[in-house]
Write a protein that holds these residues in place. Structure first.
Motif, PDB file in Angstrom:
ATOM      1  N   GLY A 205       0.785  -1.232   0.000  1.00 41.17           N
ATOM      2  CA  GLY A 205       0.000   0.000   0.000  1.00 41.17           C
ATOM      3  C   GLY A 205       0.813   1.277   0.000  1.00 41.17           C
ATOM      4  O   GLY A 205       0.236   2.361   0.025  1.00 41.17           O
ATOM      5  N   ILE A 206       2.120   1.173  -0.014  1.00 47.67           N
ATOM      6  CA  ILE A 206       2.998   2.349  -0.009  1.00 47.67           C
ATOM      7  C   ILE A 206       3.645   2.494  -1.384  1.00 47.67           C
ATOM      8  O   ILE A 206       4.225   1.537  -1.917  1.00 47.67           O
ATOM      9  CB  ILE A 206       4.095   2.226   1.061  1.00 47.67           C
ATOM     10  CG1 ILE A 206       3.470   2.069   2.450  1.00 47.67           C
ATOM     11  CG2 ILE A 206       5.019   3.429   1.017  1.00 47.67           C
ATOM     12  CD1 ILE A 206       2.659   3.246   2.893  1.00 47.67           C
ATOM     13  N   SER A 207       3.549   3.687  -1.946  1.00 50.79           N
ATOM     14  CA  SER A 207       4.172   3.944  -3.243  1.00 50.79           C
ATOM     15  C   SER A 207       5.652   4.251  -3.047  1.00 50.79           C
ATOM     16  O   SER A 207       6.072   5.404  -3.016  1.00 50.79           O
ATOM     17  CB  SER A 207       3.474   5.119  -3.953  1.00 50.79           C
ATOM     18  OG  SER A 207       4.126   5.415  -5.173  1.00 50.79           O
ATOM     19  N   TRP A 208       6.446   3.186  -2.913  1.00 53.32           N
ATOM     20  CA  TRP A 208       7.879   3.419  -2.723  1.00 53.32           C
ATOM     21  C   TRP A 208       8.491   4.053  -3.963  1.00 53.32           C
ATOM     22  O   TRP A 208       9.489   4.764  -3.872  1.00 53.32           O
ATOM     23  CB  TRP A 208       8.588   2.097  -2.376  1.00 53.32           C
ATOM     24  CG  TRP A 208       8.558   1.061  -3.458  1.00 53.32           C
ATOM     25  CD1 TRP A 208       7.631   0.074  -3.620  1.00 53.32           C
ATOM     26  CD2 TRP A 208       9.502   0.917  -4.529  1.00 53.32           C
ATOM     27  NE1 TRP A 208       7.934  -0.682  -4.726  1.00 53.32           N
ATOM     28  CE2 TRP A 208       9.082  -0.190  -5.298  1.00 53.32           C
ATOM     29  CE3 TRP A 208      10.652   1.605  -4.905  1.00 53.32           C
ATOM     30  CZ2 TRP A 208       9.758  -0.623  -6.432  1.00 53.32           C
ATOM     31  CZ3 TRP A 208      11.338   1.184  -6.039  1.00 53.32           C
ATOM     32  CH2 TRP A 208      10.891   0.081  -6.781  1.00 53.32           C
ATOM     33  N   GLN A 209       7.876   3.817  -5.141  1.00 49.52           N
ATOM     34  CA  GLN A 209       8.390   4.470  -6.359  1.00 49.52           C
ATOM     35  C   GLN A 209       8.242   5.987  -6.253  1.00 49.52           C
ATOM     36  O   GLN A 209       9.149   6.740  -6.604  1.00 49.52           O
ATOM     37  CB  GLN A 209       7.641   3.958  -7.593  1.00 49.52           C
ATOM     38  CG  GLN A 209       7.840   2.490  -7.895  1.00 49.52           C
ATOM     39  CD  GLN A 209       6.738   1.628  -7.285  1.00 49.52           C
ATOM     40  OE1 GLN A 209       6.049   2.050  -6.350  1.00 49.52           O
ATOM     41  NE2 GLN A 209       6.570   0.427  -7.807  1.00 49.52           N
ATOM     42  N   GLY A 210       7.070   6.437  -5.769  1.00 49.24           N
ATOM     43  CA  GLY A 210       6.868   7.871  -5.596  1.00 49.24           C
ATOM     44  C   GLY A 210       7.841   8.451  -4.584  1.00 49.24           C
ATOM     45  O   GLY A 210       8.398   9.533  -4.789  1.00 49.24           O
ATOM     46  N   HIS A 211       8.064   7.723  -3.479  1.00 52.87           N
ATOM     47  CA  HIS A 211       9.008   8.186  -2.466  1.00 52.87           C
ATOM     48  C   HIS A 211      10.426   8.237  -3.029  1.00 52.87           C
ATOM     49  O   HIS A 211      11.160   9.204  -2.798  1.00 52.87           O
ATOM     50  CB  HIS A 211       8.966   7.262  -1.257  1.00 52.87           C
ATOM     51  CG  HIS A 211       7.662   7.287  -0.530  1.00 52.87           C
ATOM     52  ND1 HIS A 211       7.371   6.428   0.512  1.00 52.87           N
ATOM     53  CD2 HIS A 211       6.562   8.086  -0.689  1.00 52.87           C
ATOM     54  CE1 HIS A 211       6.155   6.692   0.962  1.00 52.87           C
ATOM     55  NE2 HIS A 211       5.642   7.680   0.247  1.00 52.87           N
TER      56      HIS A 211
END
Length: 245
Positions: A205-211
């Motif tokens: 559920g975490i957008s690590w790509q965005g981060h």
């Protein structure tokens, strides 16, 4: 026209000669003047105005986020569909809209304090520079997420800006060799550095790509916007090397 001496009392040859003699001595103190007092006052006023504008801008941005989430709630979360859909033509507009959209109130509330603190610090150093850094982060994070995100996923949230502002604040002082900015970066790192683990994959559920790409955008912004300081430093070093002994 009234009569009087042709030249005013301010034209005093002895006084002018004394000032010239004083200026001609390399180790002599400069003549006492009150000109520096207004300059310091003007600098303080300028800094105060910049901080005030930074506070108003970031508070206005957060108010915008809450307004959008309110509309999204009334619309049964239909605005969430305007996020980034990787590698689809319909997902391209999400590059512009994703950072102002959130998956419900808990998501937005969790981002609020970092957005307020880090956004203010970025803008407080200069409104134009802060807005330019934000634009770089916004675009790099959006394009990177669109290119690398999982197929069928939707990415949104202001956390991409949080990660970008964080790395910008940490890196810009190092790139510019500015002691004050380095100290501020270290303080920010000590307080918020743990969130950088969010650039690693594996959290559902975490957008690590965005981060990740938000953080990369912050580094790029720190490098680009410190260009003048780096060029000046290289020029100073070249002058030292070329100077005769």
């Amino acid at each position: 026209m009234t009569g009087g001496s042709g030249i005013g009392s301010s034209f005093d040859p002895d006084r002018i000669a004394a000032i010239r003699a004083q200026l001609g001595k390399p180790g002599a103190p400069a003549p006492r003047t009150t000109a520096n007092a207004p300059a310091k006052s003007n600098n303080f006023t300028a800094v105060k105005q910049t901080w005030l504008r930074a506070g108003v801008l970031i508070a206005g941005f957060v108010a915008l986020l809450y307004g959008i989430e309110g509309v999204d709630t009334l619309d049964h979360n239909q605005l969430d569909n305007a996020g980034i859909h990787p590698r689809t033509a319909d997902g391209l507009p999400g590059i512009l809209f994703a950072p102002v959209l959130h998956y419900g109130w808990p998501h937005l509330i969790g981002n609020t304090l970092p957005v307020l603190v880090l956004g203010f610090l970025v803008l407080a150093a200069g409104i134009g520079r802060g807005l330019a850094a934000t634009a770089v982060i916004w675009i790099v994070a959006g394009v990177g997420t669109w290119l690398t995100g999982a197929s069928g996923s939707t990415h949104l949230g202001a956390s991409v800006l949080v990660f970008g502002w964080l790395t910008f604040l940490i890196s810009r002082g190092w790139f510019a060799r500015n002691i004050g900015q380095i100290v501020l970066g270290l303080v920010v790192l000590a307080i918020y550095g743990s969130v950088l683990w969010g650039v690693l994959p594996g959290q559902p559920g975490i957008s690590w790509q965005g981060h990740l790409f938000g953080a990369m955008g912050g580094l790029l912004a720190g490098w680009v916007l410190s260009g003048d300081a780096r060029r000046n430093r290289r020029g100073d070093q070249a002058g030292i090397i070329a100077s005769p002994r």
